[in-house]
Each structure stands twice: as C-alpha cells, then as structure tokens.
Design an enzyme around this catalytic site. Structure first.
Site, PDB file in Angstrom:
ATOM      1  N   LYS A 266       2.969   8.974  -3.140  1.00  0.00           N
ATOM      2  CA  LYS A 266       4.357   8.863  -3.023  1.00  0.00           C
ATOM      3  C   LYS A 266       5.109  10.297  -2.786  1.00  0.00           C
ATOM      4  O   LYS A 266       4.411  11.207  -3.584  1.00  0.00           O
ATOM      5  CB  LYS A 266       5.226   7.859  -4.015  1.00  0.00           C
ATOM      6  CG  LYS A 266       4.869   6.652  -3.924  1.00  0.00           C
ATOM      7  CD  LYS A 266       5.476   5.906  -5.188  1.00  0.00           C
ATOM      8  CE  LYS A 266       5.380   4.161  -5.402  1.00  0.00           C
ATOM      9  NZ  LYS A 266       5.844   3.420  -4.016  1.00  0.00           N
ATOM     10  N   ARG A 340       0.152  -6.217  -4.201  1.00  0.00           N
ATOM     11  CA  ARG A 340      -0.096  -7.386  -3.851  1.00  0.00           C
ATOM     12  C   ARG A 340      -1.548  -7.840  -3.892  1.00  0.00           C
ATOM     13  O   ARG A 340      -2.186  -8.853  -4.142  1.00  0.00           O
ATOM     14  CB  ARG A 340       0.112  -7.442  -2.039  1.00  0.00           C
ATOM     15  CG  ARG A 340      -0.651  -6.369  -1.304  1.00  0.00           C
ATOM     16  CD  ARG A 340      -0.034  -6.129  -0.317  1.00  0.00           C
ATOM     17  NE  ARG A 340       1.216  -5.386  -0.059  1.00  0.00           N
ATOM     18  CZ  ARG A 340       1.815  -5.119   0.833  1.00  0.00           C
ATOM     19  NH1 ARG A 340       1.337  -5.443   2.099  1.00  0.00           N
ATOM     20  NH2 ARG A 340       3.026  -4.353   0.772  1.00  0.00           N
TER      21      ARG A 340
END
Length: 490
Positions: A266, A340
C-alpha cells in the site's frame, strides 16, 4: 478492557437537587410543560430553566441536543445541562440525549433527571456508549469520571431494562478496544489470548494453530501470513444457550491484525490505519461477549481468521496459486486483496464443521465500498432475502447504517482466471461487489448468508453520536438485535 462507566438508578428526589454537586442534566422540550424535577430546578434558579427553554437557542436544538447553564445561581452544581427531548422521543433521540451527557462527563458527579420518561433506559445506554475513552497508551493519567446517577420514577424497573444495554455496551467496548489497539500490541497471539479469556464468561473457545490449519487444507488463509513473523490462527468461539442439538448461527470475521498489502504494498500515506483491518473479527468477538454476558438463548458460533499481511522473502507473490480448504484454486493477482482469502477458508470450515442455520461474515474488505457508500453505511450482500431483510431491519432498529448492494453473474464472471479456478480480484469497477462474488463461491447454496463490508464504518476520523473518533464498534448492536429477534428460543 475499557470498562463502561457505572450508572446507578435511584428514586426521584426534588429535595436533593439544591445540594447536588457536580453536573445536573434535566429533560425538557419547547412548548411543553416542565417536569416536576425541572420545575424544582426552575424554582431554585429563579426561572433560569424557563428562560432557557423559551430561548431561541433552545428552539434551534434538535431532539437529543442540549445547552449548558454554567454555575447556576441557587444550585451547588457547577453546571445545569438542559436536554431537549420530547416525551414521545424515539430510541435514537433518547440515546443521542444520553450521549450528550456522556460526552460532557468529567471528574465531578453527574445526576441525570430522567424521572418517568419512557426512554430512560435508552438515555442511560447512550450515556454509557459515548463515555468511551481509549487511553492505555497515554502516559498521562486517564481523565477521571465521577459517579453517574439517574433519577427515575421506577429505578428497579429501569435498571432491569438497562441490563441488556449494559451487556451490549461491554461488547461494543471490547470491539472498540481491539480495533484501536496498535499492531505491535495486538498480534495474532495477543488477539487469540484475549478471546480465550472469554471462557470465563461461559464461551467455549478453541484456537487452531498453523499445523491444524495446514492439516485442514486452509491454503488460502495460510498464504496471507507467509511473510509475517506472527503465526496465523483461527479462533472458534461457541455459545450454546439455545436448544441442545439445534444448528448454530455462524458469525465469521476477518482478522488481519495489520495489512501492509504484502508484496502489492500500500502507499505509505494512511497505512497506519491498517491496524483496523481486523475489524470484522473484533465485531464477532464483541457480539460473542455480549451473548455470553446476557445469557442469550441461542446457539451461536463465532469464527475469526487471524493473520498479518507483511512483505518478506517468504511472502506470497502476485501470480501465485493457492488451494483453498474447499479444494478450489485461486490465482492471487493482488496480495492486498487478502481478506477474502482468509474468509474463504473460514467460511468453508464453519459450514463443514457446524452445519449452521445461517451465516454472516464481516470484514473491512474493500476501499470500493467507501467510494460507493461513504462512512454512513455498511455494504450488505446476500444470497437470501429473508436473512438480509431481517439484518437490515435489525440495523435500522439500532440506528446502524446498512445498505444492500447487488450481486450477479456478470460480476462473478470477472473473477475468471486463465490458470486457476478463479482470481482473487476482478478489476477496479464494482470492486466491493466482485469481492462479495468471490466469497459467495465459498458459501454452499442451501446456507443463508450475508456479507457485511464494514471498511467505511469500523473506524471514523470524527466523532459520531455514540462514539468518539476512532473505532465505532459498528455491527455489535445490529447483530445482537438480529440474534435476539430471530434466533433465540422463545
């Protein structure tokens, strides 16, 4: 953990008002007759309450808002807080009024004159919720909070009504503490230990370590934590308060204690907020704590996948293929779409082991849901209208914003992989939806399921009605309400 402020309930006593120290809060409404205690305060202050309630400033207040009279003549109290709250106020308005008192708490004693207001328990709930303050990492002594007393016409009855709210408050505070903790404190080991400690409340808690997860075939979850020094875990919490043998309702939470994005790292700006990427697991933990504290008459199992997503020589790479517990293979296109992968294995494990009557997962899953809904609503996705409608009704009843978003085959097709059964991302457009479609592949067709993307609601940069800026505990109230209304034995 941060403890809610203790609140005592006592009979209304007008004669005690003149000598009451600290702060006094009283209810009033424009155009309505003053209550008995408000009339007594008005007399003691030589009409100051009447003048305040009749002022333009008070008239501009919304229900639940207040104004202060500092060092009012005729009272020993240093402040008189006048709360605008109609007799027929709704739950949210009453909680907002209580929050106005909770926000103003200090080291002095606080007396709330609720008298026979039908929402007295909600006023107390709002007060306790807003009085939260996370201070364990500040070297200065915590701000003292003086005793809080609520004067009501039927103290035992109101105290009983407030009891369930007290359990919810403690569950919310437990969630907020977990989300607010820095990642060097809340490691996967520490998180698991805090959950294990809830065995004292009657929960059955089991910790699955990496060897256990390897044997179960949780390759998707284990791949996320390969670059971290802290071990990946799954923690199972069971509350068996319902009929023996009845299938439990399952709650599943994403618990990424820190998310750098892994190799798909990130940007530096804002990465410090990724301490909250375990928000879904924190909500599950808070709900389980609430159920145990109030002795819920339901069978509920809470499962959380605890990992840390770090870049390292051993870390998962973009392009890697992992095998899930279900047996499906996943091409990892972006290592920052890791939540996920964690949920995929835990969802499958929950169904495989517990055969639940229904299932809800929570995760700070996508930035896309914030683009779509901002910070006002959680994104809701489901394969079952009845369960989804019930949850949305519970969230609305508790004042927690939630909005259903669509799913469909066209979104699912975006996950097609050239070399594996699926990719873990489907592109930027519809990102929150394709994430839900990914999870849906790990939900059996006959299992009612909702996915809650809480990326925009788990932590806020500004104060909200019931919480200071920081972790909100969003979802504990709504899920407790859902379980109470839909799954508890009558």
């Amino acid at each position: 953990m941060t403890q809610p402020v203790p609140i005592k309930f006592r009979d209304s006593d007008a004669d005690a008002l003149a000598t009451q120290p600290g702060r006094i809060a009283v209810l009033a409404d424009a155009g309505a007759a003053l209550s008995p205690l408000a009339r007594k305060l008005d007399k003691l202050t030589r009409g100051a309450v009447t003048r305040a309630v009749g002022s333009d400033a008070f008239d501009k207040l919304k229900p639940g808002e207040s104004l202060d009279l500092a060092f009012p003549a005729g009272l020993m109290a240093e402040s008189l807080q006048i709360l605008r709250l109609p007799r027929k106020a709704g739950q949210d308005q009453a909680r907002k009024a209580g929050a106005a008192v909770g926000r103003a708490l200090s080291g002095v004693e606080t007396l709330v004159c609720a008298e026979n207001h039908p929402r007295a328990a909600d006023i107390a709930f709002g007060l306790a919720m807003r009085a939260y303050d996370f201070t364990p990492h500040k070297t200065a002594a915590p701000k003292p909070v003086g005793p809080v007393t609520v004067m009501v016409s039927a103290p035992e009855q109101v105290a009983a009504a407030a009891g369930a709210g007290a359990a919810v408050t403690e569950g919310v505070f437990f969630t907020r503490d977990l989300v607010n903790e820095p990642a060097n404190v809340l490691t996967t080991d520490d998180f698991a230990a805090r959950l294990a400690a809830m065995q004292e409340l009657g929960l059955e808690v089991e910790i699955l370590e990496e060897d256990d997860l390897l044997k179960l075939g949780m390759g998707a979850l284990l791949g996320v934590g390969m670059g971290s020094e802290t071990p990946s875990k799954v923690v199972v919490m069971q509350w068996n308060g319902g009929p023996k043998g009845e299938a439990p309702f399952a709650l599943v939470g994403k618990g990424v204690v820190f998310d750098t994005g892994g190799i798909s790292i990130k940007p530096a700006g804002g990465m410090e907020d990724m301490t909250m990427d375990m928000g879904g697991a924190a909500v599950v933990a808070g709900v389980m704590r609430t159920l145990a504290l109030r002795k819920s008459k339901a069978n509920v199992v809470g499962l959380v996948g605890l990992v840390e997503n770090m870049p390292d020589g051993r870390a998962q790479r973009p392009g890697d293929v992992v095998k899930s517990m279900k047996g499906d293979t996943i091409e990892v296109i972006n290592t920052d779409a890791e939540g996920r992968l964690v949920l995929a294995d835990v969802l499958w494990y929950a169904q495989d082991r517990f055969k639940p009557s229904g299932m809800i997962d929570l995760a700070t899953l996508t930035g896309a849901v914030i683009v779509a809904l901002g910070h006002e609503n959680t994104g809701v996705f489901s394969n079952n209208d009845a369960l989804c409608d019930a949850f949305l009704a519970a969230a609305k009843a508790e004042g927690e914003g939630a909005w259903r978003l669509p799913m469909g085959e066209a979104y699912d097709a975006k996950l097609k992989s050239r070399i594996a059964d699926m990719m873990n991302v489907g592109g930027r457009d519809g990102g929150a939806i394709t994430a839900a479609q990914f999870l849906a592949r790990f939900v059996k067709p006959d299992v009612p399921w909702c996915h809650l993307d809480i990326a925009g609601t788990a932590l806020l940069k500004a104060d909200s009605t019931l919480a200071p800026k920081g972790a909100t505990g969003w979802g504990v109230m709504a899920l407790d309400r859902l379980i109470r209304d839909r799954f508890e034995a009558k």
